[in-house]
Design an enzyme around this catalytic site. Structure first.
Site, PDB file in Angstrom:
ATOM      1  N   ARG A  51       0.849  -1.194   0.000  1.00  0.00           N
ATOM      2  CA  ARG A  51       0.000   0.000   0.000  1.00  0.00           C
ATOM      3  C   ARG A  51       0.884   1.243   0.000  1.00  0.00           C
ATOM      4  O   ARG A  51       0.599   2.222  -0.670  1.00  0.00           O
ATOM      5  CB  ARG A  51      -0.966   0.013   1.201  1.00  0.00           C
ATOM      6  N   TYR A 104     -16.541  17.102 -15.561  1.00  0.00           N
ATOM      7  CA  TYR A 104     -16.853  15.675 -15.706  1.00  0.00           C
ATOM      8  C   TYR A 104     -17.909  15.315 -14.654  1.00  0.00           C
ATOM      9  O   TYR A 104     -17.780  15.712 -13.488  1.00  0.00           O
ATOM     10  CB  TYR A 104     -15.567  14.874 -15.517  1.00  0.00           C
ATOM     11  N   ASP A 177      -7.391  18.798 -14.280  1.00  0.00           N
ATOM     12  CA  ASP A 177      -7.748  17.463 -14.768  1.00  0.00           C
ATOM     13  C   ASP A 177      -7.297  17.431 -16.230  1.00  0.00           C
ATOM     14  O   ASP A 177      -7.933  18.027 -17.096  1.00  0.00           O
ATOM     15  CB  ASP A 177      -9.258  17.241 -14.628  1.00  0.00           C
ATOM     16  N   LYS A 202      -8.115   6.502 -19.427  1.00  0.00           N
ATOM     17  CA  LYS A 202      -8.383   7.057 -20.741  1.00  0.00           C
ATOM     18  C   LYS A 202      -7.118   7.018 -21.608  1.00  0.00           C
ATOM     19  O   LYS A 202      -6.626   5.947 -21.873  1.00  0.00           O
ATOM     20  CB  LYS A 202      -8.969   8.461 -20.588  1.00  0.00           C
TER      21      LYS A 202
HETATM   22  C1  LIG Z   1     -13.125   9.339 -16.612  1.00  0.00           C
HETATM   23  C2  LIG Z   1     -12.809  10.693 -16.090  1.00  0.00           C
HETATM   24  C3  LIG Z   1     -12.596  10.916 -14.728  1.00  0.00           C
HETATM   25  C4  LIG Z   1     -12.781   9.825 -13.682  1.00  0.00           C
HETATM   26  O1  LIG Z   1     -11.834   8.819 -13.814  1.00  0.00           O
HETATM   27  P1  LIG Z   1     -12.131   7.260 -13.449  1.00  0.00           P
HETATM   28  O2  LIG Z   1     -10.861   6.604 -13.841  1.00  0.00           O
HETATM   29  O3  LIG Z   1     -13.321   6.827 -14.239  1.00  0.00           O
HETATM   30  O4  LIG Z   1     -12.399   7.220 -11.980  1.00  0.00           O
HETATM   31  C5  LIG Z   1     -12.257  12.199 -14.336  1.00  0.00           C
HETATM   32  N1  LIG Z   1     -12.144  13.208 -15.213  1.00  0.00           N
HETATM   33  C6  LIG Z   1     -12.347  13.030 -16.537  1.00  0.00           C
HETATM   34  C7  LIG Z   1     -12.204  14.182 -17.463  1.00  0.00           C
HETATM   35  C8  LIG Z   1     -12.688  11.773 -17.024  1.00  0.00           C
HETATM   36  O5  LIG Z   1     -12.908  11.617 -18.327  1.00  0.00           O
END
Ligand SMILES: *Cc1c(COP(=O)(O)O)cnc(C)c1O
Length: 382
Positions: A51, A104, A177, A202
């Protein structure tokens, strides 16, 4: 690896020296929870319990830090786990954040339904309106501006450097982000941001086969605080997931260039199509953020959104009729995806000021042959 080393060289080598024992070129998946100690407290390279740290995760974290130009990276079990850990690191009851009014959906839900209960307040603002951001800031109280650019699914482009200047004047942090752009297209720390967050699910992972998240920071004090909370909260990425993201990162640059090539063609095709009332892509002349995107991004990305002229039902039909574009949530993988944000990814913001148009369709343009993508969209729209 030095900052002047090229992006792809760092993506392939940063944090990934051949294994000292065997020479394995690819970092092994260290599927272990604990580590033998040479006498009590005699840790080998600091590894104690997975962890706290795991060598496969360390490789990924060093690679991410290098790609974003930060001093330290942190890998989490999902993007939202990264966000939650960050918020719990920097906030306390009474903290206030300014967030995008088209954030998001999951990020908005984390603020509105989870952190709000612990007394963290969030004011949604269009981040393209710098005066509105300034008006929403509460100097001394606002902990951070949460930036998403380009945003999901409306692809608004926010000025990271300008927002950083405004935030820092008010004693607030800037969190970006960077999921939609990826570190290849946009480097928020160099533009003045304090924290970069990714859903590595992503583009970083890039193959729709892993869920993960990341934070990258440059300031050593903030890094220490995040490290403490990563371990104290425990939402870490497992070694196999880290290995998948690390493998994805090696091809990030070539994938992103192809995503961008294909998205540019798709955006041009949709712009000329009579069945489409509006095409939203930061690279189009019609996009209000085009000039800014050209300044702060290497290219315009692989996401394209559009509004279907005949309305919501036709938008749903288009989503159901594509054959190469798979109907599904998520984005950033090699395969093209299509979705209806209002009913799918953004259903959780229906009825709030973050609601998206009902005739909106979002595409994650993959790296297939672009002629096949154009033909598929054509038959679905006609
Ligand atoms: C998918 C996404 C998230 C969240 O991420 P997860 O891996 O699904 O928890 C946050 N911000 C954006 C822009 C995203 O596309």
């Amino acid at each position: 690896m030095s900052d002047t080393t090229g992006f792809s060289t760092r993506a392939i080598h940063a944090g990934q020296q051949p294994d000292p024992t065997t020479g394995a070129v690819v970092p092994p998946i260290y599927a272990t929870s604990t580590y033998a100690q040479d006498g009590v407290g005699g840790l080998r390279n600091g590894y104690e319990y997975s962890r706290s740290a795991n060598p496969t995760r360390t490789a990924l974290e060093e690679c991410l830090a290098s790609l974003e130009g930060g001093s330290r990276g942190f890998a989490f079990a999902s993007g939202l786990a990264a966000e939650d850990t960050l918020l719990r690191t920097i906030c306390r009851p009474g903290s206030h954040l300014v967030i995008p009014n088209d954030a998001y959906g999951g990020t908005f839900r984390l603020f509105a339904k989870v952190h709000a209960r612990w007394g963290v307040q969030a004011t949604p603002v269009p981040l393209t309106d710098l005066a509105a951001v300034e008006a929403a800031l509460r100097p001394g109280e606002t902990t951070a501006i949460w930036v998403e650019t380009p945003t999901n699914p409306l692809l608004a482009v926010a000025d990271i450097a300008a927002l950083a200047a405004i935030a820092h004047d008010a004693g607030a942090l800037v969190i970006v982000d960077n999921t939609f752009a990826s570190p290849y297209l946009q480097q928020p720390l160099a533009l003045g941001a304090d924290v970069v967050m990714h859903s590595t699910t992503k583009y970083c992972g890039g193959h729709s086969d892993v869920v993960g998240g990341a934070l990258v920071v440059d300031d050593p004090d903030l890094a220490e605080k995040v490290a403490f909370h990563q371990n104290a909260i425990g939402a870490v990425a497992g070694p196999f997931d880290c290995w998948l993201v690390l493998r994805g990162l090696k091809t990030l640059a070539v994938r992103m260039d192809r995503h961008c090539d294909n998205a540019e063609r798709v955006a041009a095709f949709l712009s000329d199509h009579a069945g489409v009332s509006e095409t939203i892509y930061p690279g189009l002349d019609s996009h209000p953020g085009r000039e800014l995107a050209a300044r702060q991004m290497r290219r315009f990305g692989g996401m394209v959104s559009f509004r279907v002229a005949a309305g919501e039902q036709h938008a749903l039909d288009v989503c159901a009729r594509t054959r190469v574009f798979t109907l599904g949530e998520s984005l950033g993988g090699v395969e093209s995806l299509i979705e209806h944000p209002g009913r799918m990814t953004h259903a959780s913001v229906a009825g709030t000021e973050l609601e998206v148009p009902a005739d909106l369709v979002r595409l994650s343009v993959g790296i297939e042959d672009v002629e096949d993508l154009l033909a598929d969209l054509g038959q679905a729209l006609d």
